[in-house]
Structures are given as structure tokens and as C-alpha cells.
Design an enzyme around this catalytic site. Structure first.
Site, PDB file in Angstrom:
ATOM      1  N   ARG A  49      -9.705   2.867  10.696  1.00  0.00           N
ATOM      2  CA  ARG A  49      -9.291   1.508  11.042  1.00  0.00           C
ATOM      3  C   ARG A  49     -10.468   0.624  11.444  1.00  0.00           C
ATOM      4  O   ARG A  49     -10.279  -0.581  11.644  1.00  0.00           O
ATOM      5  CB  ARG A  49      -8.277   1.543  12.196  1.00  0.00           C
ATOM      6  CG  ARG A  49      -6.956   2.183  11.804  1.00  0.00           C
ATOM      7  CD  ARG A  49      -6.026   2.300  12.990  1.00  0.00           C
ATOM      8  NE  ARG A  49      -4.838   3.060  12.661  1.00  0.00           N
ATOM      9  CZ  ARG A  49      -3.673   2.516  12.345  1.00  0.00           C
ATOM     10  NH1 ARG A  49      -3.550   1.218  12.311  1.00  0.00           N
ATOM     11  NH2 ARG A  49      -2.620   3.261  12.059  1.00  0.00           N
TER      12      ARG A  49
ATOM     13  N   ARG B  32      10.360  -8.081   4.711  1.00  0.00           N
ATOM     14  CA  ARG B  32      10.696  -6.695   4.350  1.00  0.00           C
ATOM     15  C   ARG B  32      12.048  -6.283   4.895  1.00  0.00           C
ATOM     16  O   ARG B  32      12.393  -6.589   6.036  1.00  0.00           O
ATOM     17  CB  ARG B  32       9.641  -5.716   4.905  1.00  0.00           C
ATOM     18  CG  ARG B  32       8.378  -5.656   4.118  1.00  0.00           C
ATOM     19  CD  ARG B  32       7.507  -4.474   4.495  1.00  0.00           C
ATOM     20  NE  ARG B  32       7.132  -4.404   5.888  1.00  0.00           N
ATOM     21  CZ  ARG B  32       5.951  -3.968   6.321  1.00  0.00           C
ATOM     22  NH1 ARG B  32       5.052  -3.564   5.449  1.00  0.00           N
ATOM     23  NH2 ARG B  32       5.679  -3.903   7.606  1.00  0.00           N
TER      24      ARG B  32
ATOM     25  N   ARG C 141      -2.270  -7.051  14.525  1.00  0.00           N
ATOM     26  CA  ARG C 141      -2.597  -6.028  13.528  1.00  0.00           C
ATOM     27  C   ARG C 141      -3.523  -6.591  12.456  1.00  0.00           C
ATOM     28  O   ARG C 141      -4.477  -5.932  12.034  1.00  0.00           O
ATOM     29  CB  ARG C 141      -1.304  -5.496  12.878  1.00  0.00           C
ATOM     30  CG  ARG C 141      -0.394  -4.748  13.821  1.00  0.00           C
ATOM     31  CD  ARG C 141       0.497  -3.743  13.117  1.00  0.00           C
ATOM     32  NE  ARG C 141       1.370  -4.329  12.115  1.00  0.00           N
ATOM     33  CZ  ARG C 141       2.633  -4.698  12.325  1.00  0.00           C
ATOM     34  NH1 ARG C 141       3.151  -4.578  13.530  1.00  0.00           N
ATOM     35  NH2 ARG C 141       3.367  -5.177  11.348  1.00  0.00           N
TER      36      ARG C 141
ATOM     37  N   ARG D 266      12.935  -4.209  10.502  1.00  0.00           N
ATOM     38  CA  ARG D 266      12.298  -3.639  11.686  1.00  0.00           C
ATOM     39  C   ARG D 266      11.972  -4.752  12.670  1.00  0.00           C
ATOM     40  O   ARG D 266      11.502  -5.823  12.275  1.00  0.00           O
ATOM     41  CB  ARG D 266      11.001  -2.930  11.289  1.00  0.00           C
ATOM     42  CG  ARG D 266      11.210  -1.532  10.794  1.00  0.00           C
ATOM     43  CD  ARG D 266       9.944  -0.896  10.259  1.00  0.00           C
ATOM     44  NE  ARG D 266       8.715  -1.238  10.975  1.00  0.00           N
ATOM     45  CZ  ARG D 266       7.531  -0.704  10.689  1.00  0.00           C
ATOM     46  NH1 ARG D 266       7.430   0.185   9.707  1.00  0.00           N
ATOM     47  NH2 ARG D 266       6.468  -1.051  11.360  1.00  0.00           N
TER      48      ARG D 266
ATOM     49  N   LYS E 230       0.828  -1.221   0.000  1.00  0.00           N
ATOM     50  CA  LYS E 230       0.000   0.000   0.000  1.00  0.00           C
ATOM     51  C   LYS E 230       0.855   1.261   0.000  1.00  0.00           C
ATOM     52  O   LYS E 230       0.573   2.218  -0.716  1.00  0.00           O
ATOM     53  CB  LYS E 230      -0.923  -0.047   1.221  1.00  0.00           C
ATOM     54  CG  LYS E 230      -1.846   1.139   1.397  1.00  0.00           C
ATOM     55  CD  LYS E 230      -2.971   0.804   2.361  1.00  0.00           C
ATOM     56  CE  LYS E 230      -2.468   0.356   3.711  1.00  0.00           C
ATOM     57  NZ  LYS E 230      -2.257   1.494   4.644  1.00  0.00           N
TER      58      LYS E 230
END
Length: 223
Positions: free
Chosen positions: A87, A126, A173, A161, A13
Site C-alpha cells: 500500500r 456499487r 482511502r 455497503r 480490480k
């Protein structure tokens, strides 16, 4: 052009938002940055939000939404792309009401579809480039696999991360995002229903495609 984007963490996104921002010269507004700017700038809304954050509480929507609207007005005179809000279903309804009250159009709503397991693997793969975090590098995607431990685009140093390696945090999440009853997908479907009534336009994209193929599909529908 004013755009709202939905997609689970790992769907690309942010990458697609960056490409759309550059093509149409839009303000790319991310909800977390709005909080940081208002609190750091000492605005009245920012101070109210900080009082809740300092107590470890969620900031109420009647503070969050005016904060978002203020940022959209200040930065989005030439159009905006809002990322990270709403959200949940309640926020979706309140944001729509607030936009209507202010006479602000919502031209497009974009949803990037991606199965939950694939989204999780992408997050864990990632890697962030020290020179530009939007340079796509992922050890689990052949098309954007980095060159060892350096960025495939510019050769910058790569890091992972810590929260991208926490399966429990990713699961929490995604529990919120994939909830079609009250969560983020419920919010997306609220706008999908509005689009069916002709009140906005809704674009669905297959997040399993390549960055370029998703970009081409998206831009063709925005033009």
C-alpha cells in the site's frame, strides 16, 4: 505465473482479478484475508499481528510481509495473484527484497488506471449480490446497471455497503492510493521502474473501458 495488482477502489480490480484467476488457475490472495486466516488459525505470526490490531495499531511490515510470503507459498504453488499489498513505497521495496531473497519470481505487475472522481462515483454506485459479490452491478454504469434492486446476472438481492456510501472514508482511502510520493501509486511506480530495467513486466489498463474490453486487453498481454 505470479502477479501483483494495483488499482483504486472502484477500478474493477477485483473483477479482473477473478477473471485472471479462473483462466490461469491462480490463487487469488487478498491481503485482508491473509490477516483473517493467520489470526483465525492462531499462527505465530497471526498472534503477533493480533496484538497490534487489538491495540488499534498498524501491524509492522516485518510481521505482515512474512505472513504474506507464507500464504503465497502455501496457496500459490501453481501461481498467485496478490491484491491489496503493498500500500506504500516502503512496503513495495520490502516486498521486492523478500521475494528476491526467497527466489520467488514476480512475472507481471498490473495497474488499472482510473481518474479519482470516476473511481469515487463507481464506489458509491456499487451494489453487492447476495449470491455472488463478484457479479458486477453498478447503478452509475449503464453496461452493468442492475434490474431495479435485483442482480442483473442472477436476480439475487442487492445491497450497498455502508462504507461505499461514506464520501469521507472513500476520500481517505483514495488519498493513500493516489499519493505518488509515498503512497500506493508510488509503490506501483517502484515496480514500473523495475520493469523498465527488465526485472518484471508492467501492464497498464484503462479502467474506463468495459469489463470485457479490459479483460481482452489484459489477457492479450498475459498470453
Amino acid at each position: 505465473m505470479n502477479i501483483l495488482t494495483f488499482g483504486p477502489n472502484g477500478s474493477g480490480k477485483g473483477t479482473q482479478g477473478s477473471l485472471v484467476k479462473k483462466k490461469y488457475n491462480l490463487a487469488h490472495i487478498e491481503s485482508g484475508a491473509i490477516f483473517r486466516e493467520h489470526i483465525g488459525g492462531g499462527t505465530e505470526l497471526g498472534m503477533k499481528a493480533k496484538a497490534f490490531i487489538d491495540k488499534g495499531e498498524l501491524v509492522p511490515d516485518d510481521i505482515t510481509i512474512p505472513m504474506i510470503l507464507a500464504t503465497l507459498k502455501a496457496k500459490g504453488a501453481n501461481g498467485w495473484l496478490l491484491d491489496g499489498f503493498p500500500r506504500n513505497m516502503v512496503q513495495a521495496e520490502k516486498l521486492w527484497e523478500a521475494l528476491q531473497k526467497e527466489g520467488m519470481k514476480l512475472d507481471y505487475v498490473i495497474e488499472i488506471l482510473l481518474p479519482r472522481e470516476i473511481a469515487k462515483n463507481r464506489i458509491m454506485g456499487r451494489r453487492l449480490c447476495a449470491n455472488d459479490p463478484n457479479h458486477p452491478n453498478n447503478i452509475f454504469i449503464d453496461a452493468i446497471k442492475p434490474n431495479g434492486d435485483v442482480c442483473r446476472v442472477c436476480g439475487g438481492a442487492l445491497t450497498a455497503r455502508s462504507d461505499d456510501q461514506d464520501e469521507g472514508a472513500i476520500g481517505k482511502r483514495h488519498d493513500i492510493y493516489y499519493d505518488t510520493t509515498t503512497g500506493t501509486l508510488a509503490a506501483a511506480y517502484f515496480y514500473k521502474d523495475l520493469a523498465a530495467k527488465g526485472q518484471t513486466k508492467y501492464i497498464e489498463l484503462n479502467g474506463e473501458g468495459s469489463i470485457d474490453s479490459i479483460k481482452e486487453t489484459l489477457l492479450a498481454q498475459l498470453d
